[in-house]
Design a protein around this motif. Structure first.
Motif, PDB file in Angstrom:
ATOM      1  N   LEU A  11      92.061  72.787  84.508  1.00 32.25           N
ATOM      2  CA  LEU A  11      92.627  72.165  83.318  1.00 32.25           C
ATOM      3  C   LEU A  11      91.476  71.510  82.570  1.00 32.25           C
ATOM      4  CD1 LEU A  11      95.536  71.803  82.242  1.00 32.25           C
ATOM      5  CD2 LEU A  11      95.507  69.558  83.301  1.00 32.25           C
ATOM      6  N   VAL A  12      91.237  71.941  81.334  1.00 30.01           N
ATOM      7  CA  VAL A  12      90.111  71.449  80.546  1.00 30.01           C
ATOM      8  C   VAL A  12      90.648  70.496  79.482  1.00 30.01           C
ATOM      9  CG1 VAL A  12      88.129  72.084  79.130  1.00 30.01           C
ATOM     10  CG2 VAL A  12      88.918  73.632  80.951  1.00 30.01           C
ATOM     11  N   LEU A  25     103.428  73.588  84.570  1.00 30.86           N
ATOM     12  CA  LEU A  25     102.789  74.683  85.309  1.00 30.86           C
ATOM     13  C   LEU A  25     102.831  74.482  86.816  1.00 30.86           C
ATOM     14  CD1 LEU A  25      99.731  75.405  83.011  1.00 30.86           C
ATOM     15  CD2 LEU A  25     101.775  76.822  83.331  1.00 30.86           C
ATOM     16  N   ARG A  26     102.862  73.246  87.247  1.00 32.38           N
ATOM     17  CA  ARG A  26     102.884  72.981  88.683  1.00 32.38           C
ATOM     18  C   ARG A  26     104.161  73.511  89.330  1.00 32.38           C
ATOM     19  NH1 ARG A  26     100.003  67.810  90.571  1.00 32.38           N
ATOM     20  NH2 ARG A  26      98.329  69.144  91.206  1.00 32.38           N
ATOM     21  N   PHE A  33      96.354  74.388  90.745  1.00 34.52           N
ATOM     22  CA  PHE A  33      95.313  73.615  90.064  1.00 34.52           C
ATOM     23  C   PHE A  33      94.203  73.270  91.033  1.00 34.52           C
ATOM     24  CE2 PHE A  33      98.823  73.144  87.189  1.00 34.52           C
ATOM     25  CZ  PHE A  33      98.196  73.279  85.960  1.00 34.52           C
ATOM     26  N   VAL A  34      92.995  73.731  90.737  1.00 34.26           N
ATOM     27  CA  VAL A  34      91.856  73.475  91.611  1.00 34.26           C
ATOM     28  C   VAL A  34      90.923  72.410  91.052  1.00 34.26           C
ATOM     29  CG1 VAL A  34      91.922  75.766  92.662  1.00 34.26           C
ATOM     30  CG2 VAL A  34      90.512  75.401  90.623  1.00 34.26           C
ATOM     31  N   VAL A  53      95.038  66.508  91.882  1.00 31.76           N
ATOM     32  CA  VAL A  53      94.195  67.664  91.610  1.00 31.76           C
ATOM     33  C   VAL A  53      92.943  67.470  92.462  1.00 31.76           C
ATOM     34  CG1 VAL A  53      92.892  68.922  89.850  1.00 31.76           C
ATOM     35  CG2 VAL A  53      95.124  67.922  89.274  1.00 31.76           C
ATOM     36  N   PRO A  54      92.549  68.471  93.263  1.00 29.34           N
ATOM     37  CA  PRO A  54      91.505  68.251  94.265  1.00 29.34           C
ATOM     38  C   PRO A  54      90.089  68.005  93.753  1.00 29.34           C
ATOM     39  CG  PRO A  54      92.242  70.538  94.291  1.00 29.34           C
ATOM     40  CD  PRO A  54      93.144  69.793  93.361  1.00 29.34           C
TER      41      PRO A  54
END
Length: 183
Positions: A11-12, A25-26, A33-34, A53-54
């Motif tokens: 996610l930018v 989206l989740r 989401f990485v 988010v990791p």
């Protein structure tokens, strides 16, 4: 039936609209989401912690390294082309919150870049496929309303300063209602 692994998503941009995108989206099995990135790494860190988010960082740190399948770009319009090119160079598909770019030449170059790389690129909003929009398109194409000679639009809401914590981005050069809401 073959099962596919979820698309690894970065996610930018961790501003206001990022919360909506991540929440929506989740719920999809197709996306994992990485990472989240923002030019303000403190905002990215806070967003990552709030949403589990990791990983997080700045676009310049994360995008060149790859490790993701798709970049969802939610930044001010003036940054879309550069960030989309970075994501394509990392081998990722790109989805941009409107518009793809602010000028037709730069936008065409971005589309050519994606085509050359064999990657997909798309942009919001999906309202271009909504029934009212398709009805208007049909009326134009069929000649039902004659030949348009002018157009008018109204945004029936108070300005972004009532809902956005950083409203000045909407008034910067290359931004404004036409670039943000016009698409």
């Amino acid at each position: 039936m073959t099962s596919r692994r979820p698309l690894r998503c970065v996610l930018v941009g961790c501003g206001q609209v990022a919360h909506e995108y991540l929440t929506t989206l989740r719920d999809q099995d197709a996306v994992d989401f990485v990472s989240c990135v923002d030019i303000d790494t403190n905002r990215a860190m806070t967003f990552a912690a709030e949403h589990s988010v990791p990983a997080f960082g700045s676009p310049d740190e994360v995008l060149p390294g790859g490790g993701f399948d798709i970049a969802v770009i939610l930044t001010p319009p003036s940054t879309h082309l550069d960030l989309a090119h970075q994501a394509l160079d990392a081998g990722a598909h790109v989805y941009v919150e409107k518009p793809l770019g602010l000028d037709p030449i730069g936008t065409d170059a971005l589309l050519d870049h994606a085509r050359t790389k064999g990657l997909l690129i798309g942009a919001a909003p999906d309202t271009v496929l909504a029934p009212p929009t398709l009805t208007a398109l049909n009326a134009l194409e069929s000649g039902a309303i004659g030949t348009p000679i002018a157009g008018d639009a109204a945004l029936l809401a108070p300005g972004p300063e009532t809902w956005n914590p950083a409203p000045w981005t909407f008034y910067a050069a290359g931004a404004g209602p036409l670039a943000d809401m016009g698409p």
